[in-house]
Motif scaffolding. Structure first.
Motif, short mmCIF file in Angstrom:
data_model
loop_
_atom_site.label_atom_id
_atom_site.label_comp_id
_atom_site.label_asym_id
_atom_site.label_seq_id
_atom_site.Cartn_x
_atom_site.Cartn_y
_atom_site.Cartn_z
N GLY A 93 16.05 2.42 5.41
CA GLY A 93 16.55 3.77 5.14
C GLY A 93 15.43 4.80 5.16
N ILE A 94 14.26 4.41 4.64
CA ILE A 94 13.12 5.33 4.61
C ILE A 94 12.75 5.75 6.02
CG2 ILE A 94 10.64 5.44 4.21
CD1 ILE A 94 11.04 4.03 1.64
N TYR A 95 12.65 4.77 6.94
CA TYR A 95 12.27 5.11 8.31
C TYR A 95 13.34 5.99 8.97
CZ TYR A 95 7.98 2.50 8.40
OH TYR A 95 6.69 2.09 8.16
N GLU A 96 14.62 5.75 8.63
CA GLU A 96 15.67 6.63 9.16
C GLU A 96 15.48 8.05 8.62
OE1 GLU A 96 19.40 3.73 10.33
OE2 GLU A 96 19.51 4.84 8.46
N GLY A 97 15.15 8.12 7.32
CA GLY A 97 14.92 9.42 6.71
C GLY A 97 13.74 10.15 7.34
N ILE A 98 12.64 9.41 7.54
CA ILE A 98 11.45 10.01 8.16
C ILE A 98 11.75 10.43 9.60
CG2 ILE A 98 9.09 9.55 8.96
CD1 ILE A 98 8.71 7.73 6.55
N TYR A 99 12.40 9.53 10.33
CA TYR A 99 12.69 9.81 11.74
C TYR A 99 13.46 11.12 11.88
CZ TYR A 99 14.53 9.04 16.47
OH TYR A 99 14.86 9.16 17.80
N HIS A 100 14.44 11.32 10.99
CA HIS A 100 15.26 12.53 11.09
C HIS A 100 14.72 13.68 10.23
CE1 HIS A 100 18.22 10.58 13.58
NE2 HIS A 100 18.39 9.61 12.70
N GLY A 101 13.61 13.44 9.51
CA GLY A 101 12.99 14.51 8.73
C GLY A 101 13.80 14.99 7.54
N VAL A 102 14.38 14.06 6.77
CA VAL A 102 15.22 14.43 5.62
C VAL A 102 14.49 14.12 4.32
CG1 VAL A 102 17.46 14.09 4.54
CG2 VAL A 102 17.22 13.74 7.01
N PRO A 103 14.29 15.13 3.43
CA PRO A 103 13.63 14.88 2.13
C PRO A 103 14.44 13.89 1.30
CG PRO A 103 13.85 17.24 2.56
CD PRO A 103 14.67 16.54 3.59
N LEU A 104 13.74 13.16 0.43
CA LEU A 104 14.39 12.06 -0.28
C LEU A 104 14.38 12.26 -1.80
CD1 LEU A 104 12.53 9.13 1.55
CD2 LEU A 104 14.69 10.18 2.24
N VAL A 105 15.46 11.80 -2.45
CA VAL A 105 15.44 11.56 -3.90
C VAL A 105 15.55 10.05 -4.04
CG1 VAL A 105 16.65 11.83 -6.07
CG2 VAL A 105 16.46 13.77 -4.49
N MET A 106 14.55 9.44 -4.67
CA MET A 106 14.48 7.98 -4.65
C MET A 106 14.78 7.36 -6.00
SD MET A 106 11.21 7.68 -2.14
CE MET A 106 11.48 6.03 -1.55
N LEU A 107 15.62 6.32 -5.98
CA LEU A 107 15.97 5.56 -7.18
C LEU A 107 15.58 4.11 -6.93
CD1 LEU A 107 19.50 7.15 -7.41
CD2 LEU A 107 17.74 7.42 -9.15
N PRO A 108 14.29 3.79 -6.99
CA PRO A 108 13.84 2.44 -6.61
C PRO A 108 14.38 1.40 -7.58
CG PRO A 108 12.07 3.61 -7.69
CD PRO A 108 13.18 4.61 -7.50
N LEU A 109 14.67 0.21 -7.05
CA LEU A 109 15.25 -0.85 -7.88
C LEU A 109 14.33 -2.06 -8.00
CD1 LEU A 109 18.85 -0.57 -6.39
CD2 LEU A 109 18.04 0.35 -8.57
N PHE A 110 13.90 -2.61 -6.85
CA PHE A 110 13.08 -3.83 -6.92
C PHE A 110 12.29 -3.98 -5.62
CE2 PHE A 110 17.21 -4.96 -5.25
CZ PHE A 110 16.89 -5.68 -4.12
N GLY A 111 11.48 -5.06 -5.58
CA GLY A 111 10.72 -5.40 -4.36
C GLY A 111 9.79 -4.28 -3.95
N ASP A 112 9.67 -4.07 -2.65
CA ASP A 112 8.70 -3.10 -2.14
C ASP A 112 9.14 -1.65 -2.37
OD1 ASP A 112 10.77 -3.04 -0.37
OD2 ASP A 112 9.54 -3.25 1.44
N GLN A 113 10.33 -1.46 -2.97
CA GLN A 113 10.82 -0.09 -3.16
C GLN A 113 9.90 0.71 -4.07
OE1 GLN A 113 14.82 -0.92 -4.50
NE2 GLN A 113 15.27 -2.08 -2.63
N GLY A 114 9.34 0.05 -5.10
CA GLY A 114 8.42 0.73 -6.01
C GLY A 114 7.16 1.19 -5.29
N ASP A 115 6.70 0.38 -4.33
CA ASP A 115 5.52 0.77 -3.54
C ASP A 115 5.87 1.90 -2.58
OD1 ASP A 115 3.86 -1.20 -4.67
OD2 ASP A 115 4.66 -2.71 -3.31
N ASN A 116 7.03 1.80 -1.94
CA ASN A 116 7.45 2.83 -0.98
C ASN A 116 7.54 4.20 -1.64
OD1 ASN A 116 7.66 0.90 1.00
ND2 ASN A 116 9.86 0.57 0.71
N VAL A 117 8.08 4.21 -2.87
CA VAL A 117 8.21 5.45 -3.62
C VAL A 117 6.86 6.14 -3.75
CG1 VAL A 117 8.55 6.32 -5.95
CG2 VAL A 117 10.30 4.90 -4.90
N GLN A 118 5.85 5.36 -4.15
CA GLN A 118 4.51 5.92 -4.34
C GLN A 118 4.02 6.58 -3.07
OE1 GLN A 118 3.07 6.18 -7.15
NE2 GLN A 118 4.66 5.01 -8.16
#
Lengths: 487, 487
Positions: free
Chosen positions: A337-362
């Protein structure tokens, strides 16, 4: 991996996809032959184990660095069990293994999260290409001999950025030094299986070190810049696709708020339902914004649900994010989802849950293109503040547009690059010219510790001999003067 | 750099080439504007200094590792003088500097062997792209923060391969550790100039660390695989060109020996003439082979020169190496000729003279595509043995054909890649997303030495407290037992 194998098949290669009968996300694909093998678990069991185990241990709500370090080790022990069932299922399937041998493959593409691909590839003596983001125990770093200085390359699941303070760098160094031990734990059972099958003492990490290429599913608009090896190919965003027009009903809905636009909200394939109380928080926030909201939600809907919210069981996420009126994307922060967001240039509100999501948020927050919230103490007010910020503060959109422009501006499309290099390995039976001599050194040699010892020995000897010689001369002179005095 | 700037100009970019009035190899190019500035030396002086200084110090006939290490430091001191005359010439040229400022460039392309490009680029605040093979003092490694483990990445001018014994790894580690000192010596004068011009305390290495991109003129068919940074773009073989048909007279000559084919012989642009005695060695050897020989030679010709040898003042080298009948290439081993040889798959007999030629020889001999000879104790017999070996032993041709196939098999032509990334830097005003956070760490932090100290402190404290507590408990217990005993 799916877009890659489909494209390889479309271009005329014979592609055989071997997957377990039971899987959360794998399935047959176009232009390929799919072979399955039975495994000793059901889909429900698998889902339950993943939920109960990995997602809990790698939850981003483990609050201290030390607790995360502890959970990291526990995760390795849990994975040790989970990841070997498939390889056992496949290797014990004599008929299928014989069939695979007869195919006489030119290359094997595999995600080395599980050791199935590496072990089977080594058994069949096929050049291997591994595709992945980052390996849980760091097997990719160990096997590729790629330097990852602990001072600025944050380890996975630490939630650190590339700018760390002394404490964070200490935790990161410990995590880096723990990699070999972590891989031994994660692959304890797999190492045994591999040694049995290949009839020599070996390990999954050693097998992986024979990789011809590593396809790194990452891009430096998201990942922090870090050293690479020549046989690492950056293919992040390989599944980027232009947006297709929306179905008429959806198009009418997203246009309903005029210039205010709309917001897309999904928590990924693992979470489609929220507890009623939690869902209410979202409904209350959405009621107060002028944007329309498209929400992938299958849970109960309150009676007075706001009119600007449309709930759907499935969202055409890429087409929505590519729509000119989209204003924000509320996401758990999975890399797809992040790469889709970046590809289309859409700002994000992130609710990380587990795994690499915490790293991606940072990574995204540090680039000023996202706001992050904790789902546990979420209130409508907090959500409103974050949403209004990313929608109304123009800097989020500007920075995201910049990231998008950089992400799209590449000399060759990542999918084409991955196809090229796969076919390269098939043409040249590997990529030996990219294999560093580091693989022939042990840990002590690689880090020049023997050399440092040798140089210190020389230094000490030189100092010792010099001092002794000086003392000898000094004594001689001293004796002479004494003698003279006596005389 | 010439093919790149010409291609950039051809594609519609405005390219201004700034070069000193006096130069051994630079000149105006197509589709570009050339500006020159006066310098305080003549071409003859420059040639003499290069011959007398650098070529002697970096001669491959310096036989011991320690002597090479010593010469390395001397070379730095010599370069310190040679490389600053241009930058002084350009910076003191107020008119030209004003003109350059007015151009308002989007990017500067520069070979950072000399500090002229880096200092002027920094002064004009333009994003910089550096193009080079390897820097004499290792400034590229220091400035790019690219890890180069001394255990398998041989330093320039050492003549080591990527497989080193303990002694070689020791010399290599010392050379690696000497890099900062070597750069301080090589850039001592340039650092002063830079600090004066930029009105802050700075160094050329610090300026170079701001580089947007590094174009590495190298390819892993020649160079040993080693770590890279994300902002390093491999463009080796950028000037590869298909062979054009030969002029009729030459075509007839090379066909004159039928299936035996012909040999190309040149010692590069720096050596066009050999002493008569040395030349006779070559004539005698060539007399005994069935191949015809094309030799770039301007010296005196003996009366009874063999008929199968044709001497020319200038050779269409690329077209000859691309001819189907070429059997071998006798070369000094400069990187330009080597890439032409690899591109066309021609086995080599190498007569290295100085500079990186000694390193290049090691790389090609270790791949089984070349034989090497020393020009000093060369005899006709030795030359004959080597020539016959690379021509008649099929493995040389086979391995070279393989290298050629790999070198040509790339997802995108290196020249296109270089043009793309140059224009990328122009479009995005740099490549900030590829800049590693390592640049913000000092040497101690980068190598985690402070972290190791911190962790040791914790460890020692824990051990100390534990031991003290144990002893305290032990004493208490001991006292009690003693008391009891007394009682």
């Amino acid at each position: 991996m799916k877009p890659l194998v489909e494209e390889l098949g479309r271009r005329g290669n014979q592609v055989v996809v071997v997957i377990p009968e039971v899987s959360l996300s794998m399935g047959s694909s176009q232009h390929t032959t799919t072979l399955t093998y039975p495994v000793p678990y059901t889909k429900a069991q698998l889902q339950e184990q993943v939920n109960a185990g990995v997602t809990t241990l790698t939850s981003v709500y483990v609050s201290t660095d030390l607790a995360r370090l502890q959970n990291f080790i526990k995760t390795m022990d849990l994975l040790n069990v989970l990841i070997t069932r498939n390889v056992e299922g496949l290797l014990s399937n004599k008929d299928l293994m014989k069939k695979l041998e007869e195919y006489n493959f030119d290359a094997i593409l595999s995600d080395p999260f599980e050791p199935t691909g590496p072990i089977v590839g080594e058994y069949l003596s096929i050049p291997a290409i591994y595709i992945q983001t980052s390996h849980p125990c760091g097997a990719d770093a160990l096997a590729s001999q790629c330097p990852a200085p602990a001072s600025y390359v944050p380890q996975g699941l630490t939630h650190f950025t590339d700018r760390m303070n002394l404490w964070q760098r200490s935790v990161n160094l410990v995590r880096t030094l723990l990699q070999p031990m972590a891989c031994e734990r994660m692959f304890a059972r797999a190492d045994e299986i591999a040694s049995n099958v290949l009839q020599r003492k070996t390990s999954v990490v050693e097998i992986m070190s024979h990789a011809a290429l590593w396809f790194v599913h990452s891009d430096f608009v998201l990942e922090f810049p870090r050293p690479l090896m020549p046989n690492m190919i950056i293919v992040g965003g390989m599944d980027n696709k232009k947006a297709e027009p929306l179905p008429q009903e959806l198009e009418e809905f997203v246009n309903g708020s005029g210039e205010h636009g709309f917001v897309v909200f999904t928590l990924g394939s693992m979470v489609s339902q929220l507890p009623e109380a939690k869902a209410r928080v979202f409904f209350e926030a959405f009621r107060q914004i002028p944007q329309r909201v498209l929400w992938r939600h299958t849970g109960p809907v309150p009676e007075n649900a706001p009119k600007n919210v449309k709930l759907m069981k499935w969202l055409p996420q890429n087409d929505l994010l590519g729509h000119p009126k989209v204003k924000a994307f509320i996401t758990h922060g999975g890399s797809h989802g992040i790469y889709e967001g970046i590809y289309h240039g859409v700002p994000l509100v992130m609710l990380p849950l587990f795994g690499d999501q915490g790293d991606n948020v940072q990574r995204l927050v540090s680039r000023g293109v996202a706001e992050t919230l904790s789902i546990y103490d979420l209130t409508s007010e907090k959500l409103l503040v974050a949403l209004r910020k990313v929608i109304n503060d123009k800097s989020y959109k500007e920075k995201m547009t910049e990231l998008s422009a950089i992400h799209r501006d590449r000399p060759i499309e990542p999918l084409d690059l991955a196809v090229f290099w796969t076919e390269f390995v098939m043409r040249h039976k590997g990529a030996v010219h990219l294999r560093p001599a580091a693989h022939e050194l042990n840990w002590i040699q690689y880090h020049s510790l023997d050399v440092i010892g040798f140089l210190l020995l020389i230094l000490v000897t030189v100092i010792f001999v010099t001092v002794k010689s000086c003392m000898f001369c000094f004594r001689k002179c001293f004796k002479k003067t004494q003698k003279k005095k006596k005389e």
